[in-house]
Each structure stands twice: as structure tokens, then as C-alpha cells.
Design an enzyme around this catalytic site. Structure first.
Site, short mmCIF file in Angstrom:
data_model
loop_
_atom_site.label_atom_id
_atom_site.label_comp_id
_atom_site.label_asym_id
_atom_site.label_seq_id
_atom_site.Cartn_x
_atom_site.Cartn_y
_atom_site.Cartn_z
CG ASN A 7 -1.82 1.22 1.28
OD1 ASN A 7 -1.44 2.30 0.84
ND2 ASN A 7 -3.02 1.05 1.81
CD GLU A 39 -4.82 4.25 1.14
OE1 GLU A 39 -5.35 5.37 1.09
OE2 GLU A 39 -4.26 3.81 2.16
CG ASP A 158 -4.40 -2.04 3.53
OD1 ASP A 158 -4.69 -2.74 4.52
OD2 ASP A 158 -4.38 -0.80 3.55
CG ASN A 160 -7.59 -1.37 6.07
OD1 ASN A 160 -6.73 -0.86 6.80
ND2 ASN A 160 -7.95 -0.83 4.92
CG ASP A 229 -0.40 -4.06 4.30
OD1 ASP A 229 -0.98 -3.50 3.37
OD2 ASP A 229 -0.12 -3.49 5.39
CG ASP A 258 0.33 4.85 6.18
OD1 ASP A 258 0.37 4.52 4.98
OD2 ASP A 258 -0.71 5.26 6.72
CG HIS A 259 0.27 0.27 4.46
ND1 HIS A 259 -0.53 -0.74 4.91
CD2 HIS A 259 -0.47 1.39 4.53
CE1 HIS A 259 -1.72 -0.26 5.24
NE2 HIS A 259 -1.71 1.03 5.01
#
Length: 272
Positions: A7, A39, A158, A160, A229, A258-259
Site C-alpha cells: 500500500n 491506494e 491491504d 485492513n 497487509d 505508512d505501509h
DNA sequence: ATGGCTAGCCGCGCTAGA
């Protein structure tokens, strides 16, 4: 062959990171053959197709302005243009671009690859959480058909969802929250129930290894992360999987996503 | 007890992420 998911939280901002990371993998004995991105945050006419092709990767993707967007990059020298390309979950009405799938011919037979950006859910009980559960249900129903058609299937993305407490830096603090709630974990189990295996958990792993860390609160430095992930593999691929790792290095770079990438190695030959 | 960062937008402060 190597499959990965990342991501990138804006492909516009992170394109140099993606290119640098892919180039760095060239030095390993096995470079990346397939990279699923999530994303993208850009419409299709802004997708950096030419730059990625110059770097040696062809793409399928579906994007939109501002939010969501997913892609699959495939190494041009090892994989042909995919067939049976699907954008979004068939029959599930959705303006959000969260799924792209393609079938790649390999020496070991067709390889079905799905890049997915699961809804975040925001908070348990919210409208977005209800959407997340509906989306998960639709994905699971679609995957049942996909698995019947494609024995070699990989679902990367991802999710989530942190499937277990050991995927959470502070399980007590997170108990029952969005990303770890019983409903979400049950949905993850339902995916496994279709015959998919969490590649990462097939192997002994160091403790406290995560794939996402909040930008705030010095979370990365404190390793206050979550493993959300994942790479889920159908039986033939799970048996062919020899390693699954999380590469924390890109999270240490300037202006990171951030991933960070998750990588699976399969003893499956691409085309010669 | 809360928010603390980042990206994108048509913005000149908000939404959303997780």
C-alpha cells in the site's frame, strides 16, 4: 518467482520509492515478478504507465481521484500480458476502486493474481464498518467462484484486518476495535475457509513484525504497528511457497508510505 | 483524555486513512 504487495498511499508521491525498491530487489537472487499496489489515489489518466514500463513492468490498474485505486505490476521479461482482467468485485455495485485481477500464463500453468484494498471500516458500528462487512461478504462469494476456476490463486493486498493478537503491538489497547474486531477476524477466517493460506504464518517469523505503523506518535520507532497487509495463497501455491517476509526498509526512507512491502517466494517458474 | 502525521483537494481548513 516472487510476489509482493504494498500500500503506497499515493503512487504520485511514492513512484520513486516503488522504482527504487524494485531496482534494489534486482540485486537479490530472485527479483520481484509481480507487485500489487494499493491506494494509488490517482485517476487512470494519471497512472505512470510509461515510467513503470521503462523500469521493466507492465500494469493493469483501476483508479479514481483522491481515494483508493489498485494495480498489478508484472515483470515484462518474465510474464505476459494478463488475461481475464477484472476490475472490482463482479455484481457488487461500488464506486470505490478496490480490486483488480488478472491471469498470468506461467510455465507452471495459469496464475490468478488479485490486488485488493479492503475498506478501512473507520469504527465498529459505523456506516463504513457495515460497508466493510458487506464488501468482505461479496469478496468471499466471488473468490469461491474464482478458486473453482483458477486453482493457482493469490490474493494480495491491504486487508485492513489484523487476524490475530500477535499481529497487534498492543492487543489489550486494541481489543474489539476496528481492524481487530471479532466480525472482521471472522471474515478473515472465512477467506481462509475457502482454502486460502496466510503465507506469512506458514513460516517461523520473528515476533512483533508488522506491515503498518501510524505516522503519528513515533509509531514506527516504537514498533507500534499492525500486520494488516497479507498474501493469501490457494493450496497449490501455498505448497509452492518457500518464504514470506516483510521488508521494513522502505518504511525507513524519507517521506515513506505508512505501509511496507510483504513478499512471498514461490517455487513456480515464470515463462522461460 | 486526546491527539500527535500525511495526502489530496480547489483548500486557504477540511476529509480520510488505520
Amino acid at each position: 518467482m516472487k510476489l509482493a504487495t504494498w500500500n503506497v498511499n499515493s503512487l504520485k508521491v511514492r513512484l520513486p520509492h516503488v522504482l527504487d525498491w524494485l531496482l534494489a530487489q534486482e540485486d537479490s537472487d530472485q527479483p520481484i515478478d509481480l507487485l500489487c499496489l494499493q491506494e494509488l489515489k490517482l485517476p487512470d489518466d494519471k497512472y505512470p504507465l510509461a515510467e513503470l514500463e521503462s523500469a521493466g513492468f507492465h500494469s493493469i490498474y483501476t483508479g479514481q481521484k483522491t481515494y483508493n485505486g489498485v494495480a498489478i505490476l508484472a515483470r515484462t521479461t518474465s510474464l505476459p500480458t494478463p488475461t481475464d482482467v477484472v476490475r472490482n468485485i463482479p455484481g457488487f455495485e461500488d464506486t470505490q476502486q478496490r480490486v483488480v485481477a488478472g491471469t498470468y500464463a506461467t510455465a507452471g500453468g495459469p496464475l490468478r493474481v488479485i490486488s485488493a484494498y479492503f475498506p478501512n471500516g473507520q469504527a465498529v458500528g459505523s456506516d463504513k464498518f457495515a460497508y466493510k462487512l458487506r464488501w468482505l461478504e461479496a469478496l468471499t462469494a466471488w473468490l469461491r467462484d474464482e478458486l473453482a476456476r483458477y486453482p493457482q490463486l493469490a490474493l494480495l493486498g491491504d486487508y485492513n484486518i489484523a487476524p490475530e493478537d500477535r499481529d497487534v503491538h498492543d492487543p489489550a489497547k486494541w481489543e474489539g476495535e476496528n481492524l481487530v474486531s471479532p466480525e472482521e477476524r471472522a471474515a478473515f477466517r472465512a477467506l481462509e475457509g475457502l482454502g486460502l493460506t496466510d503465507a506469512f504464518r506458514q513460516f517461523e517469523q520473528p515476533p512483533k513484525l508488522y506491515s503498518w505503523w501510524d505516522y503519528r506518535m513515533l509509531a514506527f520507532r516504537r514498533n507500534a504497528g499492525l500486520r494488516i497487509d497479507h498474501i493469501l495463497l490457494s493450496d497449490p501455491l501455498a505448497k509452492a511457497c518457500t518464504a514470506c517476509t516483510i521488508d521494513k526498509v522502505p518504511r525507513t526512507w524519507e517521506q515513506p508510505s505508512d505501509h511496507t512491502p510483504v513478499v512471498a517466494t514461490l517455487s513456480l517458474n515464470p515463462l522461460p
